[in-house]
Motif scaffolding. Structure first.
Motif, PDB file in Angstrom:
ATOM      1  N   ARG A 102      55.014  14.087  32.830  1.00 40.21           N
ATOM      2  CA  ARG A 102      54.420  13.209  31.818  1.00 40.21           C
ATOM      3  C   ARG A 102      55.487  12.299  31.208  1.00 40.21           C
ATOM      4  O   ARG A 102      55.275  11.105  31.014  1.00 40.21           O
ATOM      5  N   MET A 103      56.657  12.866  30.956  1.00 37.70           N
ATOM      6  CA  MET A 103      57.727  12.077  30.337  1.00 37.70           C
ATOM      7  C   MET A 103      58.226  10.985  31.275  1.00 37.70           C
ATOM      8  O   MET A 103      58.436   9.849  30.849  1.00 37.70           O
ATOM      9  N   VAL A 104      58.403  11.295  32.566  1.00 41.66           N
ATOM     10  CA  VAL A 104      58.888  10.281  33.495  1.00 41.66           C
ATOM     11  C   VAL A 104      57.810   9.229  33.741  1.00 41.66           C
ATOM     12  O   VAL A 104      58.105   8.054  33.943  1.00 41.66           O
ATOM     13  N   ARG A 105      56.546   9.620  33.667  1.00 44.68           N
ATOM     14  CA  ARG A 105      55.450   8.644  33.804  1.00 44.68           C
ATOM     15  C   ARG A 105      55.500   7.650  32.645  1.00 44.68           C
ATOM     16  O   ARG A 105      55.353   6.443  32.841  1.00 44.68           O
ATOM     17  N   GLU A 106      55.725   8.155  31.443  1.00 52.31           N
ATOM     18  CA  GLU A 106      55.829   7.266  30.284  1.00 52.31           C
ATOM     19  C   GLU A 106      57.040   6.348  30.404  1.00 52.31           C
ATOM     20  O   GLU A 106      56.965   5.161  30.090  1.00 52.31           O
ATOM     21  N   ASP A 107      58.162   6.887  30.888  1.00 46.84           N
ATOM     22  CA  ASP A 107      59.366   6.073  31.023  1.00 46.84           C
ATOM     23  C   ASP A 107      59.252   5.053  32.153  1.00 46.84           C
ATOM     24  O   ASP A 107      59.896   4.012  32.119  1.00 46.84           O
ATOM     25  N   ALA A 108      58.426   5.332  33.151  1.00 48.11           N
ATOM     26  CA  ALA A 108      58.230   4.382  34.252  1.00 48.11           C
ATOM     27  C   ALA A 108      57.490   3.129  33.792  1.00 48.11           C
ATOM     28  O   ALA A 108      57.553   2.089  34.460  1.00 48.11           O
ATOM     29  N   GLU A 109      56.844   3.212  32.651  1.00 47.18           N
ATOM     30  CA  GLU A 109      56.155   2.033  32.114  1.00 47.18           C
ATOM     31  C   GLU A 109      57.132   0.921  31.767  1.00 47.18           C
ATOM     32  O   GLU A 109      56.741  -0.224  31.597  1.00 47.18           O
ATOM     33  N   ALA A 110      58.437   1.236  31.719  1.00 45.12           N
ATOM     34  CA  ALA A 110      59.457   0.209  31.475  1.00 45.12           C
ATOM     35  C   ALA A 110      59.484  -0.808  32.607  1.00 45.12           C
ATOM     36  O   ALA A 110      59.972  -1.926  32.436  1.00 45.12           O
ATOM     37  N   LEU A 111      58.941  -0.446  33.767  1.00 39.17           N
ATOM     38  CA  LEU A 111      58.919  -1.362  34.907  1.00 39.17           C
ATOM     39  C   LEU A 111      57.866  -2.459  34.758  1.00 39.17           C
ATOM     40  O   LEU A 111      57.920  -3.459  35.472  1.00 39.17           O
ATOM     41  N   GLU A 112      56.939  -2.281  33.843  1.00 37.85           N
ATOM     42  CA  GLU A 112      55.877  -3.275  33.668  1.00 37.85           C
ATOM     43  C   GLU A 112      56.418  -4.636  33.265  1.00 37.85           C
ATOM     44  O   GLU A 112      55.829  -5.652  33.580  1.00 37.85           O
ATOM     45  N   GLY A 113      57.557  -4.675  32.618  1.00 36.19           N
ATOM     46  CA  GLY A 113      58.139  -5.941  32.203  1.00 36.19           C
ATOM     47  C   GLY A 113      58.972  -6.617  33.283  1.00 36.19           C
ATOM     48  O   GLY A 113      59.398  -7.754  33.114  1.00 36.19           O
ATOM     49  N   MET A 114      59.192  -5.933  34.398  1.00 33.70           N
ATOM     50  CA  MET A 114      60.011  -6.509  35.475  1.00 33.70           C
ATOM     51  C   MET A 114      59.115  -7.274  36.453  1.00 33.70           C
ATOM     52  O   MET A 114      58.015  -6.833  36.771  1.00 33.70           O
ATOM     53  N   SER A 115      59.640  -8.401  36.938  1.00 32.79           N
ATOM     54  CA  SER A 115      58.854  -9.183  37.889  1.00 32.79           C
ATOM     55  C   SER A 115      59.012  -8.617  39.296  1.00 32.79           C
ATOM     56  O   SER A 115      60.030  -8.007  39.626  1.00 32.79           O
ATOM     57  N   ASN A 116      57.995  -8.821  40.105  1.00 32.45           N
ATOM     58  CA  ASN A 116      57.970  -8.410  41.511  1.00 32.45           C
ATOM     59  C   ASN A 116      58.183  -6.916  41.715  1.00 32.45           C
ATOM     60  O   ASN A 116      58.865  -6.491  42.647  1.00 32.45           O
ATOM     61  N   VAL A 117      57.622  -6.109  40.824  1.00 38.84           N
ATOM     62  CA  VAL A 117      57.666  -4.660  40.955  1.00 38.84           C
ATOM     63  C   VAL A 117      56.232  -4.150  40.969  1.00 38.84           C
ATOM     64  O   VAL A 117      55.430  -4.515  40.115  1.00 38.84           O
ATOM     65  N   ALA A 118      55.923  -3.333  41.970  1.00 45.59           N
ATOM     66  CA  ALA A 118      54.599  -2.730  42.063  1.00 45.59           C
ATOM     67  C   ALA A 118      54.761  -1.224  41.878  1.00 45.59           C
ATOM     68  O   ALA A 118      55.347  -0.548  42.725  1.00 45.59           O
ATOM     69  N   TYR A 164      64.904  12.718  42.038  1.00 46.68           N
ATOM     70  CA  TYR A 164      64.086  13.852  41.625  1.00 46.68           C
ATOM     71  C   TYR A 164      64.348  14.203  40.171  1.00 46.68           C
ATOM     72  O   TYR A 164      65.411  13.945  39.648  1.00 46.68           O
ATOM     73  N   GLY A 165      63.374  14.847  39.557  1.00 45.14           N
ATOM     74  CA  GLY A 165      63.522  15.360  38.213  1.00 45.14           C
ATOM     75  C   GLY A 165      63.249  14.299  37.168  1.00 45.14           C
ATOM     76  O   GLY A 165      62.802  13.194  37.453  1.00 45.14           O
ATOM     77  N   TYR A 166      63.511  14.677  35.938  1.00 43.03           N
ATOM     78  CA  TYR A 166      63.253  13.771  34.822  1.00 43.03           C
ATOM     79  C   TYR A 166      64.174  12.568  34.888  1.00 43.03           C
ATOM     80  O   TYR A 166      65.381  12.705  35.051  1.00 43.03           O
ATOM     81  N   GLN A 167      63.598  11.393  34.777  1.00 44.44           N
ATOM     82  CA  GLN A 167      64.349  10.141  34.754  1.00 44.44           C
ATOM     83  C   GLN A 167      63.994   9.415  33.468  1.00 44.44           C
ATOM     84  O   GLN A 167      62.830   9.197  33.190  1.00 44.44           O
ATOM     85  N   GLY A 168      64.988   9.021  32.712  1.00 43.26           N
ATOM     86  CA  GLY A 168      64.749   8.217  31.522  1.00 43.26           C
ATOM     87  C   GLY A 168      64.381   6.799  31.932  1.00 43.26           C
ATOM     88  O   GLY A 168      64.523   6.410  33.098  1.00 43.26           O
ATOM     89  N   ALA A 169      63.908   6.000  30.996  1.00 46.09           N
ATOM     90  CA  ALA A 169      63.498   4.624  31.292  1.00 46.09           C
ATOM     91  C   ALA A 169      64.642   3.827  31.906  1.00 46.09           C
ATOM     92  O   ALA A 169      64.438   3.050  32.844  1.00 46.09           O
ATOM     93  N   GLU A 170      65.857   4.040  31.413  1.00 42.15           N
ATOM     94  CA  GLU A 170      67.011   3.307  31.946  1.00 42.15           C
ATOM     95  C   GLU A 170      67.275   3.671  33.401  1.00 42.15           C
ATOM     96  O   GLU A 170      67.608   2.816  34.215  1.00 42.15           O
ATOM     97  N   SER A 171      67.111   4.944  33.750  1.00 44.23           N
ATOM     98  CA  SER A 171      67.327   5.388  35.127  1.00 44.23           C
ATOM     99  C   SER A 171      66.273   4.831  36.067  1.00 44.23           C
ATOM    100  O   SER A 171      66.570   4.481  37.207  1.00 44.23           O
ATOM    101  N   VAL A 172      65.036   4.755  35.595  1.00 47.35           N
ATOM    102  CA  VAL A 172      63.959   4.209  36.413  1.00 47.35           C
ATOM    103  C   VAL A 172      64.227   2.729  36.699  1.00 47.35           C
ATOM    104  O   VAL A 172      64.134   2.272  37.841  1.00 47.35           O
ATOM    105  N   VAL A 173      64.589   1.983  35.669  1.00 45.94           N
ATOM    106  CA  VAL A 173      64.894   0.559  35.838  1.00 45.94           C
ATOM    107  C   VAL A 173      66.115   0.391  36.742  1.00 45.94           C
ATOM    108  O   VAL A 173      66.138  -0.470  37.624  1.00 45.94           O
ATOM    109  N   GLN A 174      67.133   1.248  36.572  1.00 45.03           N
ATOM    110  CA  GLN A 174      68.338   1.147  37.397  1.00 45.03           C
ATOM    111  C   GLN A 174      68.035   1.402  38.868  1.00 45.03           C
ATOM    112  O   GLN A 174      68.630   0.771  39.747  1.00 45.03           O
TER     113      GLN A 174
END
Length: 190
Positions: A102-118, A164-174
């Protein structure tokens, strides 16, 4: 007592046996298996693999297993369309109900602001629909963040990284930034 222990081999063997038994008991009682009530551990191992993710129209990807070659269905059409459009495809494979999922799903929402990401959030029970990507990338546990390099950067051969595992928003964007990297890479020799 010291003299008796030094002079008597049976006493030495007896003491050694007692110490081994105590050491074994301590190791088995202290060893893992128990849950700690703290935050989930960040377990991240990145593997960049050639993945038979997207194949030309009409072709079915094939994977090789212990029972021989197995046809794998193509990924859902929206994933294929995003890859063909040159977008960075991100699959977030999660187990419904997991805390870190649930936490990584919430942090993955940081990708919504990036262009050309699905971004595609995939429940673990539906992973078979994405087997053309996940099998090629070697996904073996959840949560898993699978990032496919854009088509233009992968030179026609889809490649993916897996975290794998918990990724913070910064890690997902990176992970997305890393997948889009166009420069040279250097090997490290210690």
């Amino acid at each position: 007592m010291r003299e008796k222990l030094n002079e008597n081999p049976l006493a030495q063997v007896g003491l050694l046996g007692v110490l081994l038994v105590l050491g074994f008991v301590m190791l088995t009682s202290m060893g893992g298996g128990g849950e700690s009530g703290s935050e989930p551990e960040a377990e991240s191992s990145t593997t960049v693999t050639s993945a038979p993710a997207i194949t030309p129209a009409g072709e079915t990807p094939v994977t090789t297993g212990s029972a021989g070659p197995t046809p794998v269905p193509p990924p859902p059409s929206d994933v294929t369309a995003a890859f063909k459009a040159g977008e960075t495809v991100v699959l977030l494979i999660v187990h419904d109900g997991g805390i870190d999922d649930r936490m990584v799903r919430e942090d993955a929402e940081a990708l919504e602001g990036m262009s050309n990401v699905a971004l595609f959030v995939v429940p673990a029970k539906q992973i078979a629909r994405y087997a053309a990507i996940t099998a090629g990338a070697g996904v073996n546990r959840v949560p898993a963040l699978v990032v496919l390099r854009p088509k233009a950067l992968s030179h026609g051969t889809p490649t993916a990284s897996v975290d794998y595992g918990y990724q913070g928003a910064e890690s997902v964007v990176q992970a997305v930034i890393d997948a889009r990297y166009k420069g040279k890479t250097l090997t490290y020799h210690p």
